[in-house]
Write a protein that holds these residues in place. Structure first.
Motif, PDB file in Angstrom:
ATOM      1  N   LYS A 106       8.242   3.540   0.257  1.00 39.12           N
ATOM      2  CA  LYS A 106       7.305   3.005   1.388  1.00 39.12           C
ATOM      3  C   LYS A 106       7.269   4.011   2.479  1.00 39.12           C
ATOM      4  O   LYS A 106       6.065   4.422   3.058  1.00 39.12           O
ATOM      5  N   THR A 110       3.846   6.524   3.729  1.00 43.89           N
ATOM      6  CA  THR A 110       3.424   6.357   5.129  1.00 43.89           C
ATOM      7  C   THR A 110       3.453   7.572   5.881  1.00 43.89           C
ATOM      8  O   THR A 110       2.454   8.041   6.588  1.00 43.89           O
ATOM      9  N   THR A 191      -9.109   2.470   7.576  1.00 42.16           N
ATOM     10  CA  THR A 191      -8.004   1.630   7.327  1.00 42.16           C
ATOM     11  C   THR A 191      -6.936   1.995   8.156  1.00 42.16           C
ATOM     12  O   THR A 191      -6.362   3.122   7.880  1.00 42.16           O
ATOM     13  N   PRO A 192      -6.177   1.223   8.922  1.00 43.77           N
ATOM     14  CA  PRO A 192      -5.085   1.426   9.448  1.00 43.77           C
ATOM     15  C   PRO A 192      -3.915   1.654   8.326  1.00 43.77           C
ATOM     16  O   PRO A 192      -4.008   1.083   7.292  1.00 43.77           O
ATOM     17  N   ASP A 194      -0.752   1.453   8.160  1.00 42.20           N
ATOM     18  CA  ASP A 194       0.150   0.480   7.528  1.00 42.20           C
ATOM     19  C   ASP A 194      -0.336  -0.615   6.766  1.00 42.20           C
ATOM     20  O   ASP A 194       0.269  -1.101   5.854  1.00 42.20           O
ATOM     21  N   GLU A 195      -1.641  -0.834   6.908  1.00 44.95           N
ATOM     22  CA  GLU A 195      -2.232  -1.780   6.221  1.00 44.95           C
ATOM     23  C   GLU A 195      -2.472  -1.080   4.556  1.00 44.95           C
ATOM     24  O   GLU A 195      -2.274  -1.906   3.663  1.00 44.95           O
ATOM     25  N   ILE A 196      -2.906   0.030   4.616  1.00 46.65           N
ATOM     26  CA  ILE A 196      -2.969   0.836   3.116  1.00 46.65           C
ATOM     27  C   ILE A 196      -1.654   0.479   2.737  1.00 46.65           C
ATOM     28  O   ILE A 196      -1.488   0.270   1.376  1.00 46.65           O
ATOM     29  N   ALA A 198       1.046  -1.270   2.908  1.00 46.16           N
ATOM     30  CA  ALA A 198       1.258  -2.769   2.563  1.00 46.16           C
ATOM     31  C   ALA A 198       0.869  -3.013   1.075  1.00 46.16           C
ATOM     32  O   ALA A 198       1.636  -3.516   0.284  1.00 46.16           O
ATOM     33  N   THR A 199      -0.513  -2.858   0.987  1.00 47.66           N
ATOM     34  CA  THR A 199      -1.117  -3.292  -0.276  1.00 47.66           C
ATOM     35  C   THR A 199      -0.659  -2.565  -1.454  1.00 47.66           C
ATOM     36  O   THR A 199      -0.168  -2.921  -2.441  1.00 47.66           O
ATOM     37  N   ASP A 202       3.221  -3.097  -2.214  1.00 50.11           N
ATOM     38  CA  ASP A 202       3.508  -4.287  -2.881  1.00 50.11           C
ATOM     39  C   ASP A 202       3.443  -4.000  -4.365  1.00 50.11           C
ATOM     40  O   ASP A 202       4.211  -4.606  -5.356  1.00 50.11           O
TER      41      ASP A 202
ATOM     42  N   ASP B 165      -5.894  -6.301  -1.269  1.00 46.17           N
ATOM     43  CA  ASP B 165      -7.251  -5.457  -0.913  1.00 46.17           C
ATOM     44  C   ASP B 165      -7.592  -4.714  -2.316  1.00 46.17           C
ATOM     45  O   ASP B 165      -6.763  -3.675  -2.548  1.00 46.17           O
ATOM     46  N   THR B 168      -8.340  -0.633  -1.754  1.00 45.27           N
ATOM     47  CA  THR B 168      -7.044   0.294  -1.433  1.00 45.27           C
ATOM     48  C   THR B 168      -6.435   0.476  -3.173  1.00 45.27           C
ATOM     49  O   THR B 168      -6.115   1.251  -3.537  1.00 45.27           O
TER      50      THR B 168
END
Lengths: 210, 210
Positions: A106, A110, A191-192, A194-196, A198-199, A202, B165, B168
């Motif tokens: 992760k 990032t 897209t920020p 951290d959002e990319i 996170a998706t 997961d 999402d 992504t």
């Protein structure tokens, strides 16, 4: 593969031959030329970028270019190597103190996306290397896939991820990073990060956990 | 992005302008030129491939090329479009009768890798399009990412995969396919495709299942 070899630019060992600047001012000039080349080649592509464009962007005389580099091929080669060094340094700093592999994945994703968003021209240059300087392209991806494979093997040993072919997984994970990086650079995705992450994390974490 | 636009070759609408052959023989000649161009440009790269190389590979006179195509740019553009059409057809045939998304992902990845192993030159040509004909490159990936996104959204709706999402995820999954395809084409990887798919699908299926 039974196909004719592509032209590789013949610059595989170019960086060993380059005159290394002896003074701090020389080093600054060399760096200014590289930074200008990154912008110019990233924006125009290798074929349309000329040494005149690069020296004009750097604000130096055209003759000055040849004190530091033999050719446009050589400066291109150096930029691909530099992208490799910088990205490896970023990733190793971002993941150094993280013992668990999934957490390190992760943090590494990032750091990679932040680097690519900050250096879109370097990203394009590495992609173009496949057609301009295949030796540099191969060295770039070989270094990454080797390191990735070893890391995944160690993580299986440590029980951080479940068993599975490390080499195939390494290429799949590299592909995720590369594609999401390209979405930022080529497609201007805003897209920020951290959002990319996170998706995608997961999916990766559930996909690899023991 | 605030950067100068790259040259896109100006061939975005080239295929509309092309003289379409009226006879079966004309169609066969046009196809022979395209097949030759695929091999020659795939092996040499766009810049080093000449129309003379292409007609010599196709076994036709140089003037014959110009009956069917205006330029090397136009034949290149047509090859990128063809790669898109062929891959979409393969994927849609491979996944048509598979109701569950995760099973369809597996069948789609298998079909894609088999296609790429059979058409290494087309794969290279699409990658080079980023530097030769960015309109064609964009159209290629836009069509894929759109279709992928819609498929993933429908799969979340149907409860086949868990929420996340779709855009992504689409880019991440496209990146996996592309990277594994490149490993076959550029790196000459000889791992059987079913083994590659088994490893990767384990990660994808566990990563996406509800």
């Amino acid at each position: 593969m039974a196909k004719p070899a592509r032209k590789t630019g013949g610059t595989a060992n170019a960086s060993e031959d380059t005159s290394q600047p002896k003074t701090a001012r020389g080093e600054a000039t060399r760096k200014a030329i590289l930074t200008a080349a990154e912008r110019v080649i990233g924006a125009r592509g290798f074929n349309d970028a000329s040494i005149g464009h690069i020296t004009s962007e750097a604000g130096v005389a055209q003759g000055t270019f040849y004190i530091y580099f033999k050719s446009k091929d050589e400066v291109f080669h150096e930029l691909v190597l530099e992208m490799g060094r910088l990205v490896r340094r970023e990733l190793s700093q971002a993941t150094r103190d993280i013992p668990n592999r999934l957490d390190a994945e992760k943090a590494g994703l990032t750091a990679f996306l932040e680097f690519v968003r900050a250096h879109p021209d370097l990203y394009r240059i590495v992609q173009e290397a496949l057609f301009v300087d295949q030796d540099a392209y191969n060295a770039y991806y070989q270094a990454f896939s080797e390191g990735y494979r070893k890391g995944l093997e160690a993580a299986v040993e440590a029980g951080h991820i479940r068993p599975g072919d490390a080499d195939t997984r390494a290429w799949a994970l590299m592909g995720i990073s590369r594609s999401l990086g390209e979405r930022l650079v080529i497609w201007g995705d805003t897209t920020p990060i951290d959002e990319i992450v996170a998706t995608v994390h997961d999916m990766i974490a559930n996909g690899l956990k023991p």
